[in-house]
Write an enzyme that holds these catalytic residues in place. Structure first.
Site: not given
Ligand code: PEP
Ligand code: MG
Length: 404
Positions: A20, A127, A285, A296, A333
């Site tokens: 994050h 977000r 993601n 990730r 996204c």
């Molecule tokens: C994702 O998981 O691709 C996403 C857009 O949400 P975050 O990166 O905030 O988990």
């Molecule tokens: Mg996500």
């Protein structure tokens, strides 16, 4: 990240690009390089340091020749930025005449000026947890309503998809009891918290309805894994709508409620889910993390797999088909939407809405306007038919033949 914009760069010995903190740094356009081993002991106070966030390279006490090369690079980038600025008012229409809607991801007030500057069609992912993460106490409903109203004001009627609180995993609120979980990414996070303890979800729904004050409202839930979760989360929002209207607040002109598709299971949800959802947004993601079972946050495994993997693209295409069956609008996204080559491939397999960090809109649009999606799809299909694991070489060959 509390230092905000005055911070010129961040170099970490540890960390992960999917974390994050890295996403916030990207939103603020602050170069961030991770895994710079020994930097904390090698660097002395007052040392000059060049941080190349694009390449993930750091030069400590750089030679003059390196500094000159950097200045040249920055000048070239400024030229490219000028070119992108020239595209700002133009649509992302491909050579085969398909228009891809490009939106931006946001979450901080600092993102709002980018709505004008980037030429985004709206905010494809807001977000909301970032507003919770930057405080040391739980924000109040009225405070949130004011923030959401400012976001909608800045959007000037363009859609903003407010994602309800996505905490847990790497996003830990300082004022919430930490959960000691063996595997937080697959643990009690996002909508699972929202459904088990719906107080915050309800409060957010009230704040959003009040912020909309009769304008159109778009809400989406993070990490929906099955149909029943979507039904339950949607019920919470609709119940709050009833309550707010009874209290005298105007109902939003339209209320669109969608789900983020971040786990493979949701791609196989019953048709009823796709019929009920006003839209679906692929959170690439997380989806990639769970598709490949590759954390990730873990640098060691994260890079092994990518979105141009033939199986992953096949899977995305399957989701495109399922949404097309029910006419459910679909967007993407995750961070990959902001990488021009990856974005072009997502468009080639059928995505028509992409949401990315604002700085990516220019480069993505620039490539999309030159590409023929049919030819790109043929390259992808060719590579798949030949049994390739990744379609990247075929895609790069196809794109390198493009006219300027
Ligand atoms: C994702 O998981 O691709 C996403 C857009 O949400 P975050 O990166 O905030 O988990
Ligand atoms: Mg996500």
């Amino acid at each position: 990240m509390e230092y905000g914009r005055p911070l010129r760069g961040v170099v970490l010995e540890d960390g992960s690009v999917g974390s994050h903190a890295a996403i916030v740094a990207r939103a603020l356009a602050i170069p961030l390089v991770i895994h710079a081993e020994r930097i904390a002991s090698e660097a002395l106070n007052g040392d000059a340091i060049l941080v190349d966030g694009d390449q993930g390279i750091v030069h400590l006490r750089p030679e003059e020749t390196v500094a000159t090369a950097f200045r040249d690079k920055i000048a070239m980038q400024a030229k490219a930025q000028e070119r992108y600025a020239g595209l700002r008012e133009l649509p992302a229409t491909t050579r085969c005449n398909k228009t891809i809607s490009l939106s931006m991801n946001a979450g901080l007030m600092a993102d709002l000026p980018s709505l004008e500057g980037s030429g985004a069609d709206g905010v494809g992912l807001f977000r909301t947890e970032l507003q919770f993460l930057v405080r040391n106490r739980m924000p109040k409903r009225d405070e949130l309503a004011r923030i959401y109203a400012r976001v909608m004001d800045a959007a000037k009627g363009r859609p903003v998809a407010f994602r309800t609180l996505d905490i847990g995993s790497d996003k830990v609120l300082p004022y919430m009891k930490p959960q000691d979980e063996p595997n937080p990414a697959m643990g009690w996070r996002a909508i699972r918290v929202g459904l088990d303890k719906p107080g915050v979800l309800r409060m957010q729904a009230q704040a959003l309805i009040r912020a909309a004050n009769g304008r159109a409202l778009t809400v989406m839930f993070p990490f929906i894994t099955e149909h029943a979760e979507f039904v339950a989360a949607r019920e919470h929002v609709l119940a709050q709508l009833d309550r707010e209207v009874r209290l005298g607040w105007p109902a939003p002109a339209t209320l669109r409620i969608g789900a983020m598709l971040e786990t493979p299971s949701l791609a196989f949800a019953p048709r009823a889910f796709f019929e009920l959802a006003d839209f679906v947004s692929i959170g690439g993601n997380d989806l990639k993390q769970f598709f490949f079972a590759a954390d990730r946050e873990n640098e060691r495994v994260r890079k092994r797999y990518d979105v141009l993997n033939a199986s992953f693209l096949q899977f995305i295409e399957r989701i495109v088909e399922r949404c097309a069956d029910t006419g459910t609008p679909l967007s993407f996204c995750g961070e990959d939407a902001g990488r021009p080559v990856e974005a072009a491939c997502l468009a080639a397999v059928g995505l028509r809405m992409l949401s990315m960090r604002p700085a990516s809109i220019g480069p993505v649009k620039s490539l999309l306007r030159r590409v023929d999606l049919g030819a790109l799809y043929d390259a992808i299909e060719g590579a798949r038919a030949a049994g390739a694991e990744t379609v990247r070489p075929a895609v790069m060959a196809c794109l390198s033949a493009l006219p300027e």
